[in-house]
Write a protein that holds these residues in place. Sequence first.
Motif, PDB file in Angstrom:
ATOM      1  N   ILE A  16       0.780  -0.989   0.426  1.00  0.00           N
ATOM      2  CA  ILE A  16       0.422  -0.007   0.194  1.00  0.00           C
ATOM      3  C   ILE A  16       1.041   1.681  -0.041  1.00  0.00           C
ATOM      4  CG2 ILE A  16      -2.105  -1.044   1.025  1.00  0.00           C
ATOM      5  CD1 ILE A  16      -1.695   0.067   4.079  1.00  0.00           C
ATOM      6  N   PRO A  17       1.707   1.623  -0.681  1.00  0.00           N
ATOM      7  CA  PRO A  17       2.656   2.510  -1.127  1.00  0.00           C
ATOM      8  C   PRO A  17       1.699   4.194  -1.877  1.00  0.00           C
ATOM      9  CG  PRO A  17       2.886   1.104  -2.696  1.00  0.00           C
ATOM     10  CD  PRO A  17       2.355   0.588  -2.079  1.00  0.00           C
ATOM     11  N   GLU A  18       1.983   4.729  -0.507  1.00  0.00           N
ATOM     12  CA  GLU A  18       1.389   5.886  -0.886  1.00  0.00           C
ATOM     13  C   GLU A  18       2.414   7.459  -0.499  1.00  0.00           C
ATOM     14  OE1 GLU A  18      -2.482   5.544   1.994  1.00  0.00           O
ATOM     15  OE2 GLU A  18      -1.336   4.546   2.786  1.00  0.00           O
ATOM     16  N   LEU A  19       1.852   8.098  -1.467  1.00  0.00           N
ATOM     17  CA  LEU A  19       2.858   9.452  -1.878  1.00  0.00           C
ATOM     18  C   LEU A  19       2.685  10.330  -1.008  1.00  0.00           C
ATOM     19  CD1 LEU A  19       2.825   9.609  -5.289  1.00  0.00           C
ATOM     20  CD2 LEU A  19       4.054   9.163  -4.214  1.00  0.00           C
ATOM     21  N   GLY A  20       3.613  11.381  -0.333  1.00  0.00           N
ATOM     22  CA  GLY A  20       3.778  11.995   0.776  1.00  0.00           C
ATOM     23  C   GLY A  20       2.311  13.074   0.749  1.00  0.00           C
ATOM     24  N   SER A  82       4.827 -11.352  -4.827  1.00  0.00           N
ATOM     25  CA  SER A  82       3.543 -12.157  -4.472  1.00  0.00           C
ATOM     26  C   SER A  82       2.503 -10.810  -3.657  1.00  0.00           C
ATOM     27  CB  SER A  82       3.573 -13.622  -4.108  1.00  0.00           C
ATOM     28  OG  SER A  82       4.627 -13.399  -3.045  1.00  0.00           O
ATOM     29  N   PHE A  83       3.886 -10.295  -3.223  1.00  0.00           N
ATOM     30  CA  PHE A  83       2.731  -8.289  -1.929  1.00  0.00           C
ATOM     31  C   PHE A  83       3.532  -7.940  -2.559  1.00  0.00           C
ATOM     32  CE2 PHE A  83       6.824 -10.272  -0.818  1.00  0.00           C
ATOM     33  CZ  PHE A  83       7.555  -9.491  -0.530  1.00  0.00           C
ATOM     34  N   GLN A  84       3.331  -7.557  -4.145  1.00  0.00           N
ATOM     35  CA  GLN A  84       2.842  -6.280  -5.135  1.00  0.00           C
ATOM     36  C   GLN A  84       2.003  -4.901  -5.023  1.00  0.00           C
ATOM     37  OE1 GLN A  84       3.225  -6.176  -9.421  1.00  0.00           O
ATOM     38  NE2 GLN A  84       4.662  -7.637  -9.512  1.00  0.00           N
ATOM     39  N   SER A  85       2.538  -3.829  -5.119  1.00  0.00           N
ATOM     40  CA  SER A  85       1.942  -2.999  -4.689  1.00  0.00           C
ATOM     41  C   SER A  85       0.672  -3.546  -5.474  1.00  0.00           C
ATOM     42  CB  SER A  85       2.653  -1.580  -4.985  1.00  0.00           C
ATOM     43  OG  SER A  85       1.756  -0.914  -5.525  1.00  0.00           O
ATOM     44  N   VAL A  86      -0.801  -2.476  -4.574  1.00  0.00           N
ATOM     45  CA  VAL A  86      -1.633  -2.559  -4.917  1.00  0.00           C
ATOM     46  C   VAL A  86      -2.415  -1.390  -5.475  1.00  0.00           C
ATOM     47  CG1 VAL A  86      -2.674  -4.944  -3.829  1.00  0.00           C
ATOM     48  CG2 VAL A  86      -2.986  -2.777  -2.905  1.00  0.00           C
ATOM     49  N   HIS A  87      -1.022  -0.614  -5.741  1.00  0.00           N
ATOM     50  CA  HIS A  87      -1.126   1.067  -5.712  1.00  0.00           C
ATOM     51  C   HIS A  87      -0.525   0.827  -6.974  1.00  0.00           C
ATOM     52  CE1 HIS A  87      -2.253   2.808  -1.330  1.00  0.00           C
ATOM     53  NE2 HIS A  87      -3.249   1.747  -1.459  1.00  0.00           N
ATOM     54  N   GLN A 349      12.511  -2.470  -9.087  1.00  0.00           N
ATOM     55  CA  GLN A 349      13.023  -4.110  -8.612  1.00  0.00           C
ATOM     56  C   GLN A 349      13.571  -4.576  -7.344  1.00  0.00           C
ATOM     57  OE1 GLN A 349      14.269  -7.272 -12.291  1.00  0.00           O
ATOM     58  NE2 GLN A 349      14.387  -5.272 -13.092  1.00  0.00           N
ATOM     59  N   LEU A 350      14.034  -3.465  -7.185  1.00  0.00           N
ATOM     60  CA  LEU A 350      14.434  -3.030  -5.339  1.00  0.00           C
ATOM     61  C   LEU A 350      13.770  -4.511  -4.365  1.00  0.00           C
ATOM     62  CD1 LEU A 350      16.383  -1.868  -3.209  1.00  0.00           C
ATOM     63  CD2 LEU A 350      14.147  -1.477  -2.232  1.00  0.00           C
ATOM     64  N   GLN A 351      15.063  -5.553  -4.318  1.00  0.00           N
ATOM     65  CA  GLN A 351      14.031  -6.389  -3.463  1.00  0.00           C
ATOM     66  C   GLN A 351      15.108  -6.642  -1.923  1.00  0.00           C
ATOM     67  OE1 GLN A 351      12.929  -9.895  -5.951  1.00  0.00           O
ATOM     68  NE2 GLN A 351      12.843  -8.145  -7.559  1.00  0.00           N
TER      69      GLN A 351
END
Length: 372
Positions: A16-20, A82-87, A349-351
């Motif tokens: 759930i990444p969100e911007l500032g 498998s848990f990629q951003s949904v945003h 692709q930061l992992q």
Amino acid sequence: MQLQSLINIRRDLHQIPELGFQETKTQAYLLEYIASLPQQHLEVKTWRTGILVKVAGTNPYETIAYRADMDGLPIQEQTDYSFQSVHSGNMHACGHDFHMTIAIGALTNLATHPAEQNVLFLFQPAEESPGGALSMMESEEMKAWWPDKIFALHIAPELPIGTISSREGLLFANTSELFMDFKGKGGHAAFPHMTKDMVVAASHLIVGAQQIVARNVDPLDSAVLTFGKMTAGHVQNGIAETARLEGTMRTFLPETMERLKQRVEALVEGNEMIHDCSITIDYGSNYYQVYNSGNLVESFRHIVEQQDYVYQEARPAMTGEDFGYMLRDIPGFMFWLGVDSPHGLHHNQLQPKEEALRVGVDVVEATIRNLK
Ligand SMILES: CC(=O)N[C@@H](CCC[C@H](N)C(=O)O)C(=O)O
């Protein structure tokens, strides 16, 4: 706290990444988790999309703060998680999902086994842009719980797990964003003499800007000017009426930043004349350098080594961090946490390897309990 629980939290936040200053889901997730902890030593406040949690010490002689940034970046994730951003279009590509999870891990342990001194956890919005540290520091919420010392970490993709790195003095650069809007005259691709082509003007400016650092900055000093985004035009056979460049400038010395700005402005004036167009400059947000307190870094190094992790002397980096504002006014430091990712910060692709979460919690908790 078990590694698997940390991993679960990190994965939830990663999705759930969100911007500032839009970190509402992240804030709600963290608040729900914090509410599930034993509450007898905790006080919780919110500030905009951020959170402040105070853990009362058993014999408080001071307050030590740990700051975790909360926002993601406007990057389309390309990992095979498998848990990629949904945003869609946003990604935790700078490790703030790790920073928050590590704060939660240390907070969980301290909620049941408090330290001697008071501890303040700062979940801070908008590190990437437009910067949340300065306004958080100016808030009544933070002023009321002003800490005596403060520290923070940043994941380091290029370091192995178990390696911690920092240095006394300058760790990160002064930064300024750089946005330029070009306005000329559009038209048909076949009639360039009747137009003012902003693709050409912007390209010319980019090439000219490569000389700014090379020919205006003392080679023994350091600076960077990078354009990360360029947009212009609408169609392959049309001449672009507008263009936009988006970039960033980085310097080790604050006065070098002033020099870069003067030279950028001179270049813009020259390009306006050459291309008969108008160009506006917006410096966006500016961050103060990250400058570590020497004695605290020394104490931190001992703590890391006592835990049998590897402490490595860091080189200063051209990264920016609004945490620099906190360190300007509160003694403290920042350190790198090795996470061993094949792809670097701000890469789609930061992992980071999740075993590093355990190391992060160990080091943060030990620092809270033992920093002198
Ligand atoms: C740690 C890190 O990557 N921080 C960012 C901070 C960005 C500041 C601002 N948006 C700018 O681009 O100048 C970085 O890019 O270093």
